[in-house]
Design a protein around this motif. Structure first.
Motif, PDB file in Angstrom:
ATOM      1  N   GLN A 257       0.661  -1.168  -0.016  1.00  0.00           N
ATOM      2  CA  GLN A 257       0.065  -0.759  -0.042  1.00  0.00           C
ATOM      3  C   GLN A 257       0.717   1.568   0.130  1.00  0.00           C
ATOM      4  O   GLN A 257       0.277   2.439  -0.338  1.00  0.00           O
TER       5      GLN A 257
ATOM      6  N   GLY B 231     -12.063   0.752  14.037  1.00  0.00           N
ATOM      7  CA  GLY B 231     -11.437  -0.535  12.959  1.00  0.00           C
ATOM      8  C   GLY B 231     -10.811  -2.127  13.804  1.00  0.00           C
ATOM      9  O   GLY B 231     -10.008  -2.573  12.783  1.00  0.00           O
TER      10      GLY B 231
ATOM     11  N   LEU C 183     -16.297  -6.877   9.179  1.00  0.00           N
ATOM     12  CA  LEU C 183     -14.582  -6.083   8.583  1.00  0.00           C
ATOM     13  C   LEU C 183     -15.248  -6.175   7.280  1.00  0.00           C
ATOM     14  O   LEU C 183     -14.906  -5.257   6.775  1.00  0.00           O
TER      15      LEU C 183
ATOM     16  N   GLN D 268     -15.301  -3.381   4.027  1.00  0.00           N
ATOM     17  CA  GLN D 268     -15.052  -3.230   2.641  1.00  0.00           C
ATOM     18  C   GLN D 268     -14.742  -3.773   1.761  1.00  0.00           C
ATOM     19  O   GLN D 268     -14.702  -2.870   0.929  1.00  0.00           O
TER      20      GLN D 268
ATOM     21  N   ASN E 206     -16.148  -0.903   0.193  1.00  0.00           N
ATOM     22  CA  ASN E 206     -15.242  -0.108   0.284  1.00  0.00           C
ATOM     23  C   ASN E 206     -15.461   1.532   1.581  1.00  0.00           C
ATOM     24  O   ASN E 206     -15.203   2.729   1.713  1.00  0.00           O
TER      25      ASN E 206
ATOM     26  N   GLN F 298     -14.284   1.773   5.474  1.00  0.00           N
ATOM     27  CA  GLN F 298     -13.380   1.406   6.924  1.00  0.00           C
ATOM     28  C   GLN F 298     -13.247   2.224   7.820  1.00  0.00           C
ATOM     29  O   GLN F 298     -13.697   3.317   8.205  1.00  0.00           O
TER      30      GLN F 298
ATOM     31  N   GLY G  86     -14.176   2.877  11.692  1.00  0.00           N
ATOM     32  CA  GLY G  86     -12.604   3.582  12.706  1.00  0.00           C
ATOM     33  C   GLY G  86     -13.268   4.845  12.290  1.00  0.00           C
ATOM     34  O   GLY G  86     -14.990   5.068  13.207  1.00  0.00           O
TER      35      GLY G  86
ATOM     36  N   VAL H  49      -3.124  -4.120   8.168  1.00  0.00           N
ATOM     37  CA  VAL H  49      -3.312  -2.285   9.480  1.00  0.00           C
ATOM     38  C   VAL H  49      -2.514  -2.251  10.133  1.00  0.00           C
ATOM     39  O   VAL H  49      -1.830  -0.916  10.224  1.00  0.00           O
TER      40      VAL H  49
END
Lengths: 179, 554
Positions: B198, B368, B379, B383, B386, B388, B390, B491
Motif C-alpha cells: 500500500q 476498525g 469488517l 470493506q 469501501n 473503513q 474507525g 493494518v
C-alpha cells in the motif's frame, strides 16, 4: 464438534492407553516440514521484493513479510522440536484419531469434484453445473437416495441461480441454455 | 463512566442520530430485509456445526450487489443476530455447538433437552439473548460516539499496539498450543501481505501469479477456511460413521419429560409454582414462572459480563460465556442440577454471548479493530463497500452507522417474534441429511466467491485455502488467527510503518507515550492470560496449574 470443544487443560486424560512410542508421528512431522518449507519460500520471495531506496529498513516494504517468514520458520522449527523433544502427545493422539476416522478417498474425490465444478461452471452454466455437482457430491458423501438428491440438486441449481441472477443482480455464467 | 452514560441518555445529538437511524430502518423495504436477514441467518445458523462466523461468510455474497450499503447492513445485522440464535438451537437440540461461544450453552441446554425441557431451554436462550442483546446495543449506542471521539486522538503507534492486543488475545485464547496459534497467525500475516504494498506500490509474495497482484481477498480466505475447510473435514469422516451418533431432540416431545418434571417438582418443593407446573405439564410450557424466576438474574449478569469482554479487545465471546457459566454455577441455589440441565447455565452464557457481540462492535466500529473471527468477517463486509470502520466513519457515514445500530434493535425484536413460534421449522432444518448439507455448503461457498470475482482462478485459490483449513483442523491448528492476521496484519503494518516514518525510523516512538505503553502492556497480559492460572498455582507452591484454553471451532 461437541462439548469436547471446552478444554481446560493441555493434558487431557488419555482415552485408552496409548503409549508415546505407539503414537504415529509421521503426520505431525510432515506438517512441520511443509510449514518450514512455506516459511523458507516466503523468505526467499521476500528478498525478491523491490525496495531500492528503503532496502531492509524498518519502514520498507520488506519488513512485514520478513517478520512473517522468520516467525513461521522459527515457529515451525519449535513445532518440529515438540515432535521429538518433550513430544506433544496430545497433538499426535488427536491427529491419529482424526486419521482413523478419515475415509481418505472421500476428501480426494470431493476435491476433484470441486475443481471440475469450478472449471465447468463457465461452459455448462451455473444451473446445470450446480445441479450435477450437488447430486454427485451427495452421492460421494454416502447418500443413497438419488431421487431425493436430484430434486434438491435441481432446486439448488436452478432456484438459487434464478434467485441470485434475477433478484440480487449477481452475474452468473449462463451456459448454452441461458440459465 | 456513569456520568458519561447519563450524559449520553440526555444527549440530543445522539437521540437525533438514533431517531434518524430508526427512520431509515422502519421502512417497508428495510423491515423486509431485516426479517429476511434474521430468517436466513437462523436457517443457516441452525445447520449443525455452522456458527455465526461461517453463516456470515456463506451469506456475504448476498450483499455484494446491493448498490446501497444501508440495505446490505440491515440484512447483515439480521443475518448475524439470526446466526447466533440458530447456533444456540443446535447446541440445545443436537449438542453440536457451531462455535466455541455456544459450548457453555450446549453443556446445560442439551441436558435440559434430554430431560424433556427443551422448550424451556430454547425459551430462556431466546429471551436471554433478546434481553442481553438489547442491553448490549443500548450500551453500544451510548459508548460508540465517545470512544470514536477518543480514538481520533490515537496515533499510528497506538493502532499498531491495538492490533497487537487483538492478535495476542485471539491467538492465545483459541489455541490449545501457543506454537500452533502463532503459526496460524504467521500464516495469516503472510497471506495478508500478498499483493501490492500500500505504501510503496511494490508487488510482494505473488510468486509470479498475476492474479495475486491484488492480494488475496479476505472473503476468499474466510469462505475457504471456514466453509470449504469445515465441509472437507466433516465429509472425510462421513463414511466412516464419524457423524452418525447425533440425536436430535424434539422440543415438543413429552417422552422423557416424566422423570425430569417429576424430579423438578420434587426439588422445587411445594408452592404455587410447583402446582402451576403440574397443571401445565401436559402442554409442555415454554417457561414456567419458576424458570423465569431462575433466569432473569443470569440474563442480567450475563449481559454485565459479556459486554465489557466484547468491548475490550480480549478474545471475543468465548471468555465471557465460560465466565458467566462459572458465575452461575457458583451463585445457583440448585448446584446439584449443574451438569444435569440447570436453566441458569443456559440463561447466563447465552446472555453473555449476545451482549459480548454488541461489545465487539465497539472496537470494530470505532477503531476498525475486530476482536473475534465473526467481527473480522463483519469488517470484510464493510470493506466490500469501501468503508473503513474507525473514528472517521462516524463523521463520513454517520447515517450508515446509526442505521446499522438501529437495525440491531429491530433485528433483536424480530428474532424474538419469529424464532420460538417457528421452532418446528428449525427442527426440520436440523434433520437435513449430512451429504446434502455439505454438498450445499460447498456449492454456496463457490457461488459466493465466483459472484465476488467472476474468476475461476479465485475460486481455485479458495479451494487451496480450503485444503489448508482441512489440514489445520486435522492437526488442531486454530483458524481464527489466520483470519485476524489477513485482516489486521496489513493494518498493523501500515500503522507501524507510518509511526516509524514519522519518527525517522526511531523505534522509541512505540514507548514514548503513556497510552502506547499501556496498550503494549495489555498485549503482553493478553498473551500471558491463559497461563495465569498456572503461574498463580506455581506461586502458591502447587504444580498442578492448568493452561486455560477455550476450544475454537470457527
Amino acid at each position: 464438534m461437541s462439548t469436547d470443544g471446552l478444554h481446560t487443560t493441555t493434558t487431557e486424560p488419555a482415552r485408552g492407553v496409548v503409549h508415546e512410542r505407539h503414537v504415529p508421528w509421521a503426520g505431525p512431522r510432515l506438517v512441520g516440514v511443509v510449514l518450514l518449507a512455506l516459511g523458507v519460500a516466503s523468505l526467499v520471495a521476500t528478498t525478491a521484493i523491490h525496495s531500492a531506496e528503503l532496502g531492509w529498513s524498518l519502514e520498507g516494504p520488506r519488513m512485514a513479510p520478513l517478520i512473517g517468514s522468520v516467525a513461521l520458520i522459527v515457529l515451525s522449527l519449535l513445532y518440529l522440536l515438540r515432535t521429538v523433544w518433550r513430544p506433544d502427545v496430545d497433538l499426535a493422539r488427536f491427529a491419529a484419531n482424526e486419521a482413523e476416522a478419515t475415509h481418505w478417498p472421500t476428501p480426494g474425490a470431493l476435491l476433484a469434484a470441486l475443481v471440475g465444478y469450478a472449471l465447468l461452471l463457465g461452459t455448462l452454466g451455473y444451473a446445470l453445473a450446480t445441479t450435477v455437482f450437488v447430486w454427485l457430491v451427495s452421492w460421494l458423501l454416502g447418500s443413497r437416495s438419488p431421487g431425493r438428491d436430484a430434486i434438491v440438486a435441481v432446486a439448488l441449481g436452478v432456484g438459487v441461480g434464478y434467485a441470485f441472477s434475477r433478484w440480487l443482480g449477481v452475474r452468473l455464467p449462463a451456459g448454452p441454455w441461458g440459465i | 463512566m456513569d456520568l458519561a452514560l447519563l450524559h449520553g441518555l440526555t444527549d440530543p445529538v445522539l437521540a437525533a442520530n438514533l431517531l434518524d437511524g430508526f427512520g431509515n430502518v422502519l421502512t417497508v423495504q428495510n423491515l423486509l430485509l431485516a426479517a429476511a436477514g434474521v430468517t436466513l441467518g437462523t436457517l443457516v445458523g441452525v445447520l449443525p456445526g455452522i456458527g455465526p462466523a461461517l453463516t456470515i461468510a456463506l451469506l456475504l455474497p448476498l450483499t455484494f450487489n446491493f448498490s446501497d450499503p444501508t440495505g446490505a447492513f440491515i440484512l447483515f445485522a439480521g443475518i448475524y443476530a439470526g446466526g447466533m440464535y440458530g447456533g444456540s438451537t443446535t447446541s440445545i437440540l443436537l449438542n453440536t455447538p457451531g462455535e466455541s461461544s455456544s459450548v457453555a450453552t450446549a453443556i446445560e441446554g442439551h441436558q435440559m433437552a434430554r430431560r424433556g425441557r427443551a422448550r424451556a431451554a430454547l425459551a430462556t436462550a431466546a429471551i436471554g439473548s433478546f434481553v442481553a442483546g438489547t442491553i448490549g446495543i443500548v450500551l453500544l449506542t451510548l459508548v460508540a460516539r465517545p470512544v470514536a471521539d477518543l480514538a481520533v486522538k490515537f496515533r499510528p503507534e497506538d493502532y499498531f499496539a491495538l492490533a497487537l492486543i487483538a492478535f495476542a488475545s485471539v491467538t492465545t485464547l483459541v489455541a490449545r498450543s501457543m506454537i500452533r496459534g502463532l503459526i496460524s497467525l504467521a500464516l495469516g500475516i503472510l497471506i495478508g501481505v500478498v499483493g501490492i504494498d500500500q505504501l510503496t506500490g511494490q508487488s510482494r509474495l505473488t510468486f509470479g501469479v498475476d492474479q495475486l497482484g491484488n492480494g488475496v481477498d479476505i472473503v476468499i480466505v474466510a469462505v475457504g477456511l471456514f466453509a470449504v475447510g469445515e465441509a472437507l473435514h466433516m465429509a472425510a469422516k462421513l463414511r466412516s460413521g464419524g457423524a452418525d451418533e447425533e440425536e436430535i431432540i424434539d422440543p415438543g416431545a413429552d417422552g422423557q419429560a416424566g422423570d425430569g418434571d417429576a424430579r423438578d417438582a420434587a426439588d422445587d418443593g411445594t408452592g404455587p409454582s410447583a402446582r402451576g407446573r403440574a397443571g401445565r405439564r401436559r402442554r409442555n410450557p415454554w417457561m414456567t414462572r419458576q424458570d423465569v424466576r431462575r433466569s432473569w438474574k443470569p440474563w442480567l449478569r450475563g449481559a454485565a459480563i459479556g459486554f465489557p469482554f466484547g468491548a475490550l479487545p480480549a478474545g471475543g465471546a468465548e471468555v465471557p460465556t465460560f465466565l458467566s457459566y462459572a458465575t452461575e454455577k457458583r451463585l445457583t441455589k440448585h448446584p446439584d442440577e449443574f451438569g444435569k440441565g440447570a436453566i441458569e447455565g443456559v440463561a447466563g452464557p447465552e446472555a453473555a454471548n449476545n451482549a459480548s457481540f454488541s461489545g465487539t462492535l465497539v472496537p470494530l466500529l470505532t477503531l476498525g479493530i475486530p476482536t473475534s473471527a465473526t467481527a473480522a468477517i463483519m469488517l470484510a463486509a464493510f470493506q466490500i463497500f469501501n468503508l473503513q470502520p474507525g473514528p472517521e466513519l462516524f463523521d463520513t457515514n454517520s447515517d450508515l452507522v446509526w442505521t446499522l445500530i438501529a437495525s440491531l434493535y429491530v433485528g433483536n425484536v424480530l428474532l424474538l417474534l419469529l424464532n420460538l413460534p417457528l421452532i418446528r421449522v428449525w427442527v426440520k432444518v436440523l434433520e437435513v441429511p449430512r451429504p446434502l448439507l455439505y454438498a450445499g455448503i460447498l456449492a454456496f461457498a463457490t457461488l459466493g466467491v465466483y459472484s465476488l470475482s467472476g474468476s475461476t482462478v479465485e475460486v481455485l485459490v479458495m479451494y487451496v485455502i480450503g485444503v489448508l483449513g482441512f489440514f489445520m483442523r486435522r492437526y488442531d491448528f486454530p483458524v481464527a488467527p489466520v483470519i485476524l492476521g489477513v485482516i489486521l496484519g496489513p493494518v498493523m503494518e501500515v500503522q507501524g510503518r507510518r509511526a516509524l516514518v514519522g519518527s525517522g525510523g526511531d523505534l522509541s516512538v512505540f514507548v514514548s507515550r503513556p497510552l502506547t505503553i499501556v496498550l503494549l502492556l495489555v498485549a503482553v497480559v493478553a498473551l500471558l492470560m491463559p497461563y495465569l492460572p498456572a503461574i498463580v498455582a506455581r506461586l502458591r507452591g502447587r504444580r498442578d496449574g492448568r493452561k486455560l484454553v477455550f476450544g475454537e471451532e470457527d
